[in-house]
Design an enzyme around this catalytic site. Structure first.
Site, PDB file in Angstrom:
ATOM      1  CB  CYS A  68      28.212 -24.685  -6.717  1.00 24.82           C
ATOM      2  SG  CYS A  68      28.804 -23.848  -5.236  1.00 24.82           S
ATOM      3  CB  CYS A  72      25.647 -17.298  -5.615  1.00 21.62           C
ATOM      4  SG  CYS A  72      26.805 -17.868  -4.343  1.00 21.62           S
ATOM      5  CB  CYS A  75      26.259 -18.454  -9.587  1.00 18.28           C
ATOM      6  SG  CYS A  75      27.675 -19.442 -10.126  1.00 18.28           S
ATOM      7  CB  CYS A 112      42.074 -16.458 -12.152  1.00 17.03           C
ATOM      8  SG  CYS A 112      42.828 -14.850 -12.166  1.00 17.03           S
ATOM      9  CB  CYS A 143      44.437 -15.610  -9.010  1.00 16.40           C
ATOM     10  SG  CYS A 143      42.964 -15.103  -8.102  1.00 16.40           S
ATOM     11  CB  CYS A 203      41.583 -11.110  -6.052  1.00 16.54           C
ATOM     12  SG  CYS A 203      40.515 -10.728  -7.451  1.00 16.54           S
ATOM     13  NE  ARG A 276      41.252  -8.858 -12.955  1.00 16.14           N
ATOM     14  CZ  ARG A 276      41.481  -9.481 -11.790  1.00 16.14           C
ATOM     15  NH1 ARG A 276      40.503 -10.024 -11.130  1.00 16.14           N
ATOM     16  NH2 ARG A 276      42.699  -9.563 -11.325  1.00 16.14           N
TER      17      ARG A 276
HETATM   18  N1  SAM Z   1      32.794 -20.777  -5.874  1.00 15.83           N
HETATM   19  C1  SAM Z   1      33.735 -19.786  -5.576  1.00 15.83           C
HETATM   20  C2  SAM Z   1      33.128 -18.624  -4.818  1.00 15.83           C
HETATM   21  O1  SAM Z   1      32.008 -18.228  -5.087  1.00 15.83           O
HETATM   22  O2  SAM Z   1      33.825 -18.089  -3.958  1.00 15.83           O
HETATM   23  C3  SAM Z   1      34.499 -19.264  -6.771  1.00 15.83           C
HETATM   24  C4  SAM Z   1      33.876 -19.036  -8.109  1.00 15.83           C
HETATM   25  S1  SAM Z   1      32.652 -17.762  -8.250  1.00 15.83           S
HETATM   26  C5  SAM Z   1      32.077 -18.041  -9.891  1.00 15.83           C
HETATM   27  C6  SAM Z   1      33.560 -16.238  -8.296  1.00 15.83           C
HETATM   28  C7  SAM Z   1      32.789 -14.956  -8.453  1.00 15.83           C
HETATM   29  O3  SAM Z   1      32.355 -14.804  -9.785  1.00 15.83           O
HETATM   30  C8  SAM Z   1      31.535 -14.763  -7.650  1.00 15.83           C
HETATM   31  O4  SAM Z   1      31.778 -14.412  -6.329  1.00 15.83           O
HETATM   32  C9  SAM Z   1      30.851 -13.637  -8.393  1.00 15.83           C
HETATM   33  O5  SAM Z   1      31.242 -12.378  -7.870  1.00 15.83           O
HETATM   34  C10 SAM Z   1      31.349 -13.803  -9.822  1.00 15.83           C
HETATM   35  N2  SAM Z   1      30.277 -14.227 -10.725  1.00 15.83           N
HETATM   36  C11 SAM Z   1      29.674 -15.429 -10.739  1.00 15.83           C
HETATM   37  N3  SAM Z   1      28.709 -15.481 -11.688  1.00 15.83           N
HETATM   38  C12 SAM Z   1      28.692 -14.276 -12.295  1.00 15.83           C
HETATM   39  C13 SAM Z   1      27.914 -13.698 -13.354  1.00 15.83           C
HETATM   40  N4  SAM Z   1      26.958 -14.375 -13.970  1.00 15.83           N
HETATM   41  N5  SAM Z   1      28.183 -12.429 -13.720  1.00 15.83           N
HETATM   42  C14 SAM Z   1      29.157 -11.733 -13.100  1.00 15.83           C
HETATM   43  N6  SAM Z   1      29.913 -12.218 -12.110  1.00 15.83           N
HETATM   44  C15 SAM Z   1      29.689 -13.471 -11.685  1.00 15.83           C
HETATM   45 FE1  SF4 Z   2      29.007 -21.730  -6.073  1.00 17.81          FE
HETATM   46 FE2  SF4 Z   2      28.619 -19.958  -8.034  1.00 17.81          FE
HETATM   47 FE3  SF4 Z   2      28.211 -19.249  -5.498  1.00 17.81          FE
HETATM   48 FE4  SF4 Z   2      30.744 -19.718  -6.362  1.00 17.81          FE
HETATM   49  S1  SF4 Z   2      29.379 -18.074  -7.063  1.00 17.81           S
HETATM   50  S2  SF4 Z   2      29.792 -20.409  -4.456  1.00 17.81           S
HETATM   51  S3  SF4 Z   2      30.331 -21.342  -7.850  1.00 17.81           S
HETATM   52  S4  SF4 Z   2      27.033 -20.787  -6.642  1.00 17.81           S
END
Ligand code: SAM
Ligand code: SF4
Ligand code: DTB
Length: 331
Positions: A68, A72, A75, A112, A143, A203, A276
């Site tokens: 990606c 973030c 992530c 989801c 979702c 959500c 949740r």
């Molecule tokens: N890429 C898309 C986005 O960010 O909108 C969708 C997938 S992203 C993995 C969805 C959410 O998962 C993130 O916004 C974050 O809140 C949560 N998330 C991601 N990594 C995580 C982690 N290691 N622990 C807890 N929540 C996490």
């Molecule tokens: Fe990409 Fe992870 Fe951020 Fe979603 S949370 S936009 S998968 S880096």
């Protein structure tokens, strides 16, 4: 003191006042109540709006993993960090549908589908719309979470019959820029508006345990509760550890009682939203989860993995919910 800003319908069909003018000081006052006073208030509101002996069970599938372009800091799927994760292409339609069927058979009522995209390409969105139609045909709620959406893309998902779009604010406005720099909080709020305009349920929640202060956690709840409409689902994720990401250097697992207080405060501030208990249950004792359900959490993800990290075993969840007399897709 409490001004009714809007009215929403609860599960039982009653009209309940729903505020969108929360101040952080009010959230802090609730959060800081003696524990018993906070819990009784949260439980009363929970019982007015939901069956307290029911928990929703959702299942997650990463339909496109890793690589990606966003940064973030929590992530495993960001291409900015070396997390050892192998990037994949968008999954085949048939594999997604077969996985959804298995999730249904295992007790999930919502499916989801998540993709590691900054935003979907139009061709990919067509494929996801086909998946949404097929999962709906299985009789499950749908979702998806695909990153930022334009209003046209949101309308396309609505046409496919999508029930919910997940797009999190992740943290407080103050803390946000310490965690993500490649898209702004306003970008996220714009996407949420497109989703709402298209008539898809929202959500939206965030993550705790990334080194933020309690004030940031409450700032996140205020942000969520003051959106034009409360999100129908509010996922509260406890950061699931990932090696190689910046959050790993600053993360601090929240005190369990602080988590229960936060759930109770969310329940009071967003009375008709499903809250949740999302990522991070793998670190929680049965007793802590039971307290979170008592505080008003009424949804979980089931399945041994979330997207790339662990979740409790389905058997453990079924055993826990059974012992609590909580009905769900599992029990
Ligand atoms: N890429 C898309 C986005 O960010 O909108 C969708 C997938 S992203 C993995 C969805 C959410 O998962 C993130 O916004 C974050 O809140 C949560 N998330 C991601 N990594 C995580 C982690 N290691 N622990 C807890 N929540 C996490
Ligand atoms: Fe990409 Fe992870 Fe951020 Fe979603 S949370 S936009 S998968 S880096
Ligand atoms: C949300 O708030 N939590 C889910 C879902 N929305 C997509 C994701 C949790 C991901 C946990 C980290 C992982 O497994 O990679």
């Amino acid at each position: 003191m409490v001004a009714a800003a809007a009215v929403e319908r609860s599960d039982s069909g009653d009209r309940v006042p729903v505020r969108d003018n929360w101040k952080r000081a009010e959230a802090e006052a609730l959060y800081g109540l003696p524990f018993a006073d906070l819990m009784i208030q949260a439980q009363g509101i929970h019982r007015e709006n939901f069956d307290p002996n029911h928990v929703e069970t959702a299942s997650l599938l990463s339909i496109k993993t890793g690589g990606c372009s966003e940064d973030c800091g929590y992530c495993s799927q960001s291409a900015h960090y070396d997390t050892g994760l192998k990037a994949t292409r968008l999954m085949d339609y048939a594999d997604v549908v077969a996985t959804a069927q298995r999730a249904k058979d295992a007790g999930a009522t919502r499916f989801c589908m998540a993709a590691a995209w900054r935003s979907p390409k139009d061709r990919d969105l067509d494929s996801v719309c086909d998946m949404v139609r097929a999962v709906k045909d299985l009789g499950m709620e749908t979702c998806v979470t695909l990153g930022m959406l334009t209003s046209t893309q949101a309308a396309q998902l609505a046409d496919a019959g999508l029930d919910f779009y997940n797009h999190n604010v992740d943290t407080s406005p103050d803390f946000y820029s310490k965690i993500i720099t490649t898209r702004t909080l306003q970008d996220r709020i714009d996407t949420l508006a497109h989703v709402r305009e298209a008539g898809i349920k929202v959500c939206c929640g965030g993550i705790i345990g990334m080194g933020e202060r309690i004030e940031d956690r409450l700032g996140m709840l205020v942000l969520l509760a003051n959106l034009p409409n409360h999100p129908e689902s509010v996922p509260i994720n406890l950061w699931n550890e990932v090696k190689g990401v910046p959050v790993n250097d600053v993360a601090e697992r929240p005190d369990p009682i602080a988590l229960v207080r936060l759930i109770a405060t969310a329940r009071i501030m967003m009375p008709t939203s499903v809250v949740r208990l999302s990522a991070g249950r793998q670190y929680m004792s049965d007793e802590l989860q039971a307290l979170c359900f008592l505080a008003g959490a009424n949804s979980i993800f089931i399945g041994d993995v979330l997207l790339t990290t662990k979740n409790p075993q389905v058997e453990r969840d079924a055993h826990l919910l059974n012992r609590l007399g909580i009905r769900s897709g599992l029990a």
